[in-house]
Write a protein that holds these residues in place. Structure first.
Motif, PDB file in Angstrom:
ATOM      1  N   LYS A   1      12.035 -13.977   3.613  1.00  0.00           N
ATOM      2  CA  LYS A   1      12.656 -15.194   4.139  1.00  0.00           C
ATOM      3  C   LYS A   1      12.286 -15.354   5.605  1.00  0.00           C
ATOM      4  N   GLY A   2      11.488 -16.383   5.854  1.00  0.00           N
ATOM      5  CA  GLY A   2      11.107 -16.684   7.223  1.00  0.00           C
ATOM      6  C   GLY A   2       9.843 -15.977   7.666  1.00  0.00           C
ATOM      7  N   LEU A   3       9.405 -16.342   8.855  1.00  0.00           N
ATOM      8  CA  LEU A   3       8.162 -15.825   9.421  1.00  0.00           C
ATOM      9  C   LEU A   3       8.428 -15.050  10.701  1.00  0.00           C
ATOM     10  N   THR A   4       7.565 -14.099  10.963  1.00  0.00           N
ATOM     11  CA  THR A   4       7.504 -13.458  12.262  1.00  0.00           C
ATOM     12  C   THR A   4       6.020 -13.382  12.637  1.00  0.00           C
ATOM     13  N   ALA A   5       5.714 -12.746  13.742  1.00  0.00           N
ATOM     14  CA  ALA A   5       4.321 -12.761  14.209  1.00  0.00           C
ATOM     15  C   ALA A   5       4.068 -11.571  15.115  1.00  0.00           C
ATOM     16  N   SER A   6       2.793 -11.328  15.352  1.00  0.00           N
ATOM     17  CA  SER A   6       2.370 -10.416  16.410  1.00  0.00           C
ATOM     18  C   SER A   6       1.304 -11.175  17.191  1.00  0.00           C
ATOM     19  N   PRO A   7       0.773 -10.629  18.266  1.00  0.00           N
ATOM     20  CA  PRO A   7      -0.271 -11.358  18.992  1.00  0.00           C
ATOM     21  C   PRO A   7      -1.556 -11.553  18.184  1.00  0.00           C
ATOM     22  N   SER A   8      -1.683 -10.878  17.033  1.00  0.00           N
ATOM     23  CA  SER A   8      -2.922 -10.965  16.255  1.00  0.00           C
ATOM     24  C   SER A   8      -2.741 -11.523  14.845  1.00  0.00           C
ATOM     25  N   CYS A   9      -1.489 -11.777  14.438  1.00  0.00           N
ATOM     26  CA  CYS A   9      -1.286 -12.187  13.047  1.00  0.00           C
ATOM     27  C   CYS A   9       0.051 -12.889  12.823  1.00  0.00           C
TER      28      CYS A   9
ATOM     29  N   ALA B   1       5.326 -14.675  -8.775  1.00  0.00           N
ATOM     30  CA  ALA B   1       6.028 -15.901  -8.373  1.00  0.00           C
ATOM     31  C   ALA B   1       6.154 -15.985  -6.853  1.00  0.00           C
ATOM     32  N   VAL B   2       6.472 -14.857  -6.221  1.00  0.00           N
ATOM     33  CA  VAL B   2       6.581 -14.839  -4.764  1.00  0.00           C
ATOM     34  C   VAL B   2       5.213 -15.053  -4.126  1.00  0.00           C
TER      35      VAL B   2
ATOM     36  N   ASP C   1      12.393 -19.763   2.607  1.00  0.00           N
ATOM     37  CA  ASP C   1      12.754 -18.699   1.666  1.00  0.00           C
ATOM     38  C   ASP C   1      11.645 -18.597   0.620  1.00  0.00           C
ATOM     39  N   PHE C   2      10.887 -17.509   0.677  1.00  0.00           N
ATOM     40  CA  PHE C   2       9.806 -17.279  -0.281  1.00  0.00           C
ATOM     41  C   PHE C   2      10.303 -16.562  -1.536  1.00  0.00           C
ATOM     42  N   ARG C   3      11.583 -16.282  -1.570  1.00  0.00           N
ATOM     43  CA  ARG C   3      12.288 -15.708  -2.718  1.00  0.00           C
ATOM     44  C   ARG C   3      12.305 -14.173  -2.704  1.00  0.00           C
ATOM     45  N   THR C   4      13.013 -13.649  -3.703  1.00  0.00           N
ATOM     46  CA  THR C   4      13.285 -12.212  -3.811  1.00  0.00           C
ATOM     47  C   THR C   4      12.541 -11.616  -5.003  1.00  0.00           C
ATOM     48  N   PHE C   5      12.129 -10.368  -4.878  1.00  0.00           N
ATOM     49  CA  PHE C   5      11.506  -9.685  -6.005  1.00  0.00           C
ATOM     50  C   PHE C   5      12.016  -8.246  -6.089  1.00  0.00           C
ATOM     51  N   LYS C   6      12.048  -7.730  -7.284  1.00  0.00           N
ATOM     52  CA  LYS C   6      12.487  -6.350  -7.521  1.00  0.00           C
ATOM     53  C   LYS C   6      11.272  -5.437  -7.483  1.00  0.00           C
TER      54      LYS C   6
END
Length: 226
Positions: free
Chosen positions: A118-126, A48-49, A195-200
């Motif tokens: 939840k949310g996005l981050t980045a690096s200089p390549s991705c 689902a995620v 929010d891409f949701r939570t998984f166990k």
């Protein structure tokens, strides 16, 4: 580590580099001659995620189709890079069962690990997803792995590149110059707090892998039930 602050700082500095055209393009991502391999302990999000992630990636693909987007089968979180990928590494150089035993010794009883993307981050390549843990079990497991492998005589390169403390997942890599950078960044900004949701987390995988965890090149060595 304050994960939220860490991810936010990474995002701000990396997006600035993308805006200024000082981002990094990966020249090896489509290379047939790339033979960097290693072994990794990882976990994978729920179906689902992954479906939510692909909805986001489809929007980016429509703008910048010539970048590298992770297939659902390849999306993962690295628990520990046990032998970081290097040119020429092959499975016949090690005894897999020895590694399995050390990992078994490192597992935590009833860890009850959940990850929220939840949310996005980045690096200089991705571009990466921000992953947040519900407790300290994952990092406790990592500490056990560090200690147990350091106390062994097995080949390993734990923490040689950096000491992993996050639960991020890379989903886009730059393999070409961005042709529609402004529209691409606008979409990134739109999904910045998604929010891409939570998984166990019910299992971990020990895999023999290439640098990008491409399904066609990855060999599952063992599955650990939590």
């Amino acid at each position: 580590m304050n994960l939220k602050e860490h991810y936010s700082n990474l995002y701000d500095s990396s997006i600035e580099k993308i805006k200024n055209d000082t981002y990094e393009i990966d020249d090896l991502i489509e290379s047939k001659n790339d033979n960097r391999f290693g072994i990794t302990l990882l976990l994978r999000p729920s179906e689902a995620v992954k479906a939510n992630i692909q909805t986001f990636l489809s929007e980016l693909k429509a703008i910048e189709p010539n970048q590298y987007y992770y297939e659902s089968s390849d999306i993962h979180i690295t628990v520990m890079s046990i032998i970081s990928c290097y040119t020429g590494f092959q499975l016949n150089q090690i005894n897999i069962q020895d590694y399995i035993e050390v990992i078994k010794q490192s597992l935590i009883e009833s860890p009850n690990i959940e990850i929220r993307f939840k949310g996005l981050t980045a690096s200089p390549s991705c571009i990466m997803l921000q992953g947040f843990m519900n407790n300290e079990a994952l990092n406790s497991l990592r500490d056990n792995l560090r200690q147990n492998f350091q106390n062994s005589t097995l080949e390993q390169s734990i923490d040689k590149r950096y000491a992993i403390q996050t639960a991020h997942s890379t989903v886009v890599r730059f393999k070409n110059k961005l042709e529609y950078k402004d529209a691409f960044l606008k979409t990134i900004e739109t999904f910045k707090d998604k929010d891409f949701r939570t998984f166990k987390v019910n299992e971990l995988e020990l895999v023999y892998n290439d640098w990008y965890q491409k399904e066609a090149l990855v060999e599952k060595l063992f599955q650990f039930e939590l």
